[in-house]
Write a protein that holds these residues in place. Structure first.
Motif, PDB file in Angstrom:
ATOM      1  N   ARG A  75      10.257  -0.965   2.193  1.00  0.00           N
ATOM      2  CA  ARG A  75       9.127  -0.681   1.834  1.00  0.00           C
ATOM      3  C   ARG A  75       8.088  -1.984   1.802  1.00  0.00           C
ATOM      4  O   ARG A  75       8.539  -2.858   2.363  1.00  0.00           O
ATOM      5  CB  ARG A  75       9.129  -0.553   0.128  1.00  0.00           C
ATOM      6  CG  ARG A  75       9.469  -1.615  -0.611  1.00  0.00           C
ATOM      7  CD  ARG A  75       9.693  -0.951  -2.166  1.00  0.00           C
ATOM      8  NE  ARG A  75       9.939  -2.026  -2.946  1.00  0.00           N
ATOM      9  CZ  ARG A  75       9.773  -2.333  -4.197  1.00  0.00           C
ATOM     10  NH1 ARG A  75       9.337  -1.133  -4.941  1.00  0.00           N
ATOM     11  NH2 ARG A  75       9.759  -3.093  -5.067  1.00  0.00           N
ATOM     12  N   ALA A  76       6.727  -1.625   2.000  1.00  0.00           N
ATOM     13  CA  ALA A  76       5.878  -3.027   2.231  1.00  0.00           C
ATOM     14  C   ALA A  76       4.623  -2.844   1.437  1.00  0.00           C
ATOM     15  O   ALA A  76       4.339  -2.035   0.957  1.00  0.00           O
ATOM     16  CB  ALA A  76       5.303  -2.661   3.737  1.00  0.00           C
ATOM     17  N   HIS A  77       4.259  -4.233   0.929  1.00  0.00           N
ATOM     18  CA  HIS A  77       3.310  -4.210   0.188  1.00  0.00           C
ATOM     19  C   HIS A  77       1.956  -3.840   0.722  1.00  0.00           C
ATOM     20  O   HIS A  77       1.880  -3.516   1.862  1.00  0.00           O
ATOM     21  CB  HIS A  77       2.886  -5.960   0.039  1.00  0.00           C
ATOM     22  CG  HIS A  77       3.701  -6.502  -1.152  1.00  0.00           C
ATOM     23  ND1 HIS A  77       3.978  -6.492  -2.293  1.00  0.00           N
ATOM     24  CD2 HIS A  77       5.044  -7.340  -0.799  1.00  0.00           C
ATOM     25  CE1 HIS A  77       5.036  -7.043  -2.866  1.00  0.00           C
ATOM     26  NE2 HIS A  77       5.613  -7.481  -1.876  1.00  0.00           N
ATOM     27  N   ASN A  78       1.187  -3.038  -0.073  1.00  0.00           N
ATOM     28  CA  ASN A  78       0.020  -2.567   0.257  1.00  0.00           C
ATOM     29  C   ASN A  78      -1.213  -3.222  -0.487  1.00  0.00           C
ATOM     30  O   ASN A  78      -0.993  -4.040  -1.468  1.00  0.00           O
ATOM     31  CB  ASN A  78      -0.127  -0.907   0.203  1.00  0.00           C
ATOM     32  CG  ASN A  78      -0.062  -0.437  -1.181  1.00  0.00           C
ATOM     33  OD1 ASN A  78      -0.740  -1.037  -2.061  1.00  0.00           O
ATOM     34  ND2 ASN A  78       0.557   0.538  -1.313  1.00  0.00           N
ATOM     35  N   PRO A  79      -2.640  -3.097  -0.090  1.00  0.00           N
ATOM     36  CA  PRO A  79      -3.537  -3.699  -0.722  1.00  0.00           C
ATOM     37  C   PRO A  79      -3.970  -3.318  -2.148  1.00  0.00           C
ATOM     38  O   PRO A  79      -4.873  -3.861  -2.813  1.00  0.00           O
ATOM     39  CB  PRO A  79      -4.845  -3.477   0.363  1.00  0.00           C
ATOM     40  CG  PRO A  79      -4.297  -2.518   1.562  1.00  0.00           C
ATOM     41  CD  PRO A  79      -2.805  -2.147   0.998  1.00  0.00           C
ATOM     42  N   PHE A  80      -3.231  -2.322  -2.570  1.00  0.00           N
ATOM     43  CA  PHE A  80      -3.608  -1.676  -3.803  1.00  0.00           C
ATOM     44  C   PHE A  80      -2.547  -2.321  -5.014  1.00  0.00           C
ATOM     45  O   PHE A  80      -2.568  -1.678  -6.115  1.00  0.00           O
ATOM     46  CB  PHE A  80      -3.382  -0.277  -3.811  1.00  0.00           C
ATOM     47  CG  PHE A  80      -4.370   0.505  -2.912  1.00  0.00           C
ATOM     48  CD1 PHE A  80      -5.768   0.241  -3.142  1.00  0.00           C
ATOM     49  CD2 PHE A  80      -3.890   0.847  -1.581  1.00  0.00           C
ATOM     50  CE1 PHE A  80      -6.629   1.055  -2.076  1.00  0.00           C
ATOM     51  CE2 PHE A  80      -4.711   1.490  -0.734  1.00  0.00           C
ATOM     52  CZ  PHE A  80      -6.102   1.550  -0.976  1.00  0.00           C
ATOM     53  N   GLY A  81      -1.901  -3.286  -4.487  1.00  0.00           N
ATOM     54  CA  GLY A  81      -0.810  -4.041  -5.448  1.00  0.00           C
ATOM     55  C   GLY A  81       0.520  -3.063  -5.692  1.00  0.00           C
ATOM     56  O   GLY A  81       1.100  -3.338  -6.621  1.00  0.00           O
ATOM     57  N   THR A  82       0.583  -2.091  -4.827  1.00  0.00           N
ATOM     58  CA  THR A  82       1.985  -1.326  -4.831  1.00  0.00           C
ATOM     59  C   THR A  82       2.485  -1.287  -3.666  1.00  0.00           C
ATOM     60  O   THR A  82       2.415  -2.410  -2.820  1.00  0.00           O
ATOM     61  CB  THR A  82       1.567   0.289  -5.440  1.00  0.00           C
ATOM     62  OG1 THR A  82       0.769   0.755  -4.460  1.00  0.00           O
ATOM     63  CG2 THR A  82       0.916   0.372  -6.530  1.00  0.00           C
ATOM     64  N   PHE A  83       3.522  -0.500  -3.381  1.00  0.00           N
ATOM     65  CA  PHE A  83       4.118  -0.420  -2.103  1.00  0.00           C
ATOM     66  C   PHE A  83       4.057   0.782  -1.338  1.00  0.00           C
ATOM     67  O   PHE A  83       3.905   2.008  -1.765  1.00  0.00           O
ATOM     68  CB  PHE A  83       5.799  -0.723  -2.109  1.00  0.00           C
ATOM     69  CG  PHE A  83       6.192  -2.010  -2.921  1.00  0.00           C
ATOM     70  CD1 PHE A  83       6.377  -3.102  -1.976  1.00  0.00           C
ATOM     71  CD2 PHE A  83       6.131  -2.168  -4.196  1.00  0.00           C
ATOM     72  CE1 PHE A  83       6.601  -4.357  -2.520  1.00  0.00           C
ATOM     73  CE2 PHE A  83       6.449  -3.411  -4.907  1.00  0.00           C
ATOM     74  CZ  PHE A  83       6.436  -4.759  -3.942  1.00  0.00           C
ATOM     75  N   ASN A  84       4.034   0.606   0.187  1.00  0.00           N
ATOM     76  CA  ASN A  84       4.247   1.916   0.849  1.00  0.00           C
ATOM     77  C   ASN A  84       5.612   2.137   1.203  1.00  0.00           C
ATOM     78  O   ASN A  84       6.390   1.071   1.323  1.00  0.00           O
ATOM     79  CB  ASN A  84       3.339   1.705   2.007  1.00  0.00           C
ATOM     80  CG  ASN A  84       2.016   1.696   1.556  1.00  0.00           C
ATOM     81  OD1 ASN A  84       1.469   2.160   0.708  1.00  0.00           O
ATOM     82  ND2 ASN A  84       1.240   0.966   2.677  1.00  0.00           N
ATOM     83  N   SER A  85       6.083   3.229   1.389  1.00  0.00           N
ATOM     84  CA  SER A  85       7.413   3.244   2.045  1.00  0.00           C
ATOM     85  C   SER A  85       7.423   3.212   3.622  1.00  0.00           C
ATOM     86  O   SER A  85       6.387   3.481   4.314  1.00  0.00           O
ATOM     87  CB  SER A  85       8.130   4.782   1.506  1.00  0.00           C
ATOM     88  OG  SER A  85       7.950   5.012   0.342  1.00  0.00           O
ATOM     89  N   VAL A  86       8.394   2.906   4.087  1.00  0.00           N
ATOM     90  CA  VAL A  86       8.683   2.576   5.437  1.00  0.00           C
ATOM     91  C   VAL A  86       9.795   3.237   6.153  1.00  0.00           C
ATOM     92  O   VAL A  86      10.819   3.232   5.656  1.00  0.00           O
ATOM     93  CB  VAL A  86       8.801   1.116   5.972  1.00  0.00           C
ATOM     94  CG1 VAL A  86       8.761   0.761   7.266  1.00  0.00           C
ATOM     95  CG2 VAL A  86       7.524   0.145   5.171  1.00  0.00           C
ATOM     96  N   VAL A  87       9.474   3.964   7.243  1.00  0.00           N
ATOM     97  CA  VAL A  87      10.507   4.686   8.175  1.00  0.00           C
ATOM     98  C   VAL A  87      10.362   3.820   9.519  1.00  0.00           C
ATOM     99  O   VAL A  87       9.405   3.550  10.068  1.00  0.00           O
ATOM    100  CB  VAL A  87      10.234   5.984   8.335  1.00  0.00           C
ATOM    101  CG1 VAL A  87       8.858   6.534   8.603  1.00  0.00           C
ATOM    102  CG2 VAL A  87      11.558   6.803   9.128  1.00  0.00           C
ATOM    103  N   SER A  88      11.666   3.518  10.005  1.00  0.00           N
ATOM    104  CA  SER A  88      11.649   2.803  11.431  1.00  0.00           C
ATOM    105  C   SER A  88      12.255   4.037  12.326  1.00  0.00           C
ATOM    106  O   SER A  88      13.488   4.555  11.898  1.00  0.00           O
ATOM    107  CB  SER A  88      12.648   1.737  11.204  1.00  0.00           C
ATOM    108  OG  SER A  88      11.875   0.754  10.670  1.00  0.00           O
TER     109      SER A  88
END
Length: 89
Positions: A75-88
């Protein structure tokens, strides 16, 4: 893998009480209406996409609420103070 080659990526979210589930991310311009998921008989919403190599951030939209994928390994930080999920891929 050549840059032009894509790999199939499966997405799934168990949300038996949801009325609708979408997925939005870097692969579709973060548009929350582009990619609806379909629900199976057990309450798991599913879709798949062919994605190019690299890292792709995304979130599920469940009944209008944005949320992380609990199955995502990264997961990665997003500008909204939460996290985005990440798929590689």
């Amino acid at each position: 893998m050549p840059a032009s080659q894509k790999s199939r990526v499966n997405f799934a979210l168990h949300a038996p009480d949801a009325n609708e589930v979408f997925i939005a991310g870097t692969f579709n311009g973060w548009d929350p209406q582009v990619r609806p998921l379909r629900c199976d008989k057990k309450g798991t919403w599913r879709t798949w996409m062919n994605l190019p190599a690299g890292q792709h951030e995304y979130r599920f939209i469940v009944n209008g609420d944005w949320q992380e994928d609990p199955q995502a390994g990264e997961r990665a930080h997003n500008p909204f103070g939460t996290f985005n999920s990440v798929v590689s891929v």
